[in-house]
Design an enzyme around this catalytic site. Structure first.
Site, PDB file in Angstrom:
ATOM      1  N   GLY A  13       0.789  -1.233   0.000  1.00 31.60           N
ATOM      2  CA  GLY A  13       0.000   0.000   0.000  1.00 31.60           C
ATOM      3  C   GLY A  13       0.817   1.277   0.000  1.00 31.60           C
ATOM      4  N   VAL A  18       1.634   2.458  -8.536  1.00 29.02           N
ATOM      5  CA  VAL A  18       1.600   3.774  -9.202  1.00 29.02           C
ATOM      6  C   VAL A  18       2.982   4.098  -9.746  1.00 29.02           C
ATOM      7  CG1 VAL A  18       1.200   6.247  -8.875  1.00 29.02           C
ATOM      8  CG2 VAL A  18      -0.354   4.580  -7.842  1.00 29.02           C
ATOM      9  N   LYS A  33       2.732  -8.249 -13.065  1.00 27.53           N
ATOM     10  CA  LYS A  33       2.459  -8.491 -11.639  1.00 27.53           C
ATOM     11  C   LYS A  33       2.292  -9.996 -11.509  1.00 27.53           C
ATOM     12  CE  LYS A  33       0.719  -7.370  -7.389  1.00 27.53           C
ATOM     13  NZ  LYS A  33       1.258  -6.434  -6.378  1.00 27.53           N
TER      14      LYS A  33
END
Ligand SMILES: Nc1ncnc2c1ncn2[C@@H]1O[C@H](COP(=O)(O)OP(=O)(O)OP(=O)(O)O)[C@@H](O)[C@H]1O
Ligand SMILES: C[C@H](N)[C@H](N)CCCCCC(=O)O
Ligand SMILES: [Mg+2]
Length: 211
Positions: A13, A18, A33
């Protein structure tokens, strides 16, 4: 020119996705990913599709898509599957590839193997994403130590958040590590604001030059 870069971080997080979207866009590369845990909200791959501004086909399919937003080892057990290191063999592509882990370095993919063990096998250069807020000095120096203990090449630190100059300096000095740049918290977070912030905040030569 480093063609494959692992993006990891000091925690979950903190902004790896980003940053990865911005980096993949800057490199005009691919994004992967390997293990996505949590499918109810936007996945990391979907976020990168939305933010990276890449042509279609540049976000590769995950090796594992797990329902529960938990540590991959547990999310896999709940789904009745097992993640094996062999499942995470990275694709060999002609252009840059940004590979994002899940959570931090010590996150397990099963009851014997953690992401850091995979990264040690891969031996690909790593960018470590780190917050700038209070608490990050400890988390970042511990992560650096873990990478160095396994001779995993560390390109440098991508700071994410508002500038805290002394914290950033303290980490780079104690960690004997390059500061690659800083990505502020963007409001709004869009393809355009991200691209602009990546160009303003990072020196591609430092990143693509590798470890
Ligand atoms: N630079 C930024 N500006 C604005 N919002 C951000 C930024 N970085 C991260 N966020 C937001 O913070 C949340 C967590 O970011 P992100 O998904 O990138 O974390 P992560 O480290 O990739 O997490 P995970 O370990 O689950 O992969 C998201 O809602 C994301 O949109
Ligand atoms: C679900 C979350 N978004 C990540 N994909 C996985 C984070 C695992 C963290 C495990 C831990 O450090 O406790
Ligand atoms: Mg992510």
């Amino acid at each position: 020119m480093t063609t494959r870069i692992v993006v990891t971080g000091t925690d979950t997080g903190i902004g790896k996705t980003v940053f990865s979207a911005g980096l993949a866009g800057l490199l005009d590369g691919f994004y992967w990913k390997p293990v996505q845990s949590g499918l109810d909200e936007e996945t990391d791959s979907e976020a990168v599709e939305r933010l990276a501004g890449l042509p279609s086909g540049r976000v590769l399919p995950e090796a594992h898509r797990l329902k529960s937003p938990l540590s991959p080892h547990r999310s896999a057990e709940i789904d009745g599957v097992s993640i094996e290191a062999a499942d995470l063999a990275f694709p060999v592509l002609p252009t840059p590839l940004v590979i994002e882990g899940a959570g931090g370095l010590m996150v397990p993919i099963n009851r014997q193997t953690r992401f850091i063990d995979i990264f040690a096998e891969w031996r690909l250069p790593v960018i470590l994403c780190a917050r700038t807020e209070l608490g990050t000095i400890n988390h970042t120096l511990l992560s650096i130590e873990a990478l160095r203990a396994r001779s995993i090449p560390l390109i440098g630190i991508a700071f994410i958040g508002e500038e805290v100059a002394d914290t950033q300096r303290t980490i780079t000095e104690f960690g004997a590590v390059r500061q690659l740049g800083r990505l502020p918290h963007l409001v709004p977070l869009t393809r355009e604001t991200l691209r602009k912030a990546m160009f303003a905040g990072f020196d591609l030569a430092k990143i693509a030059g590798g470890d």
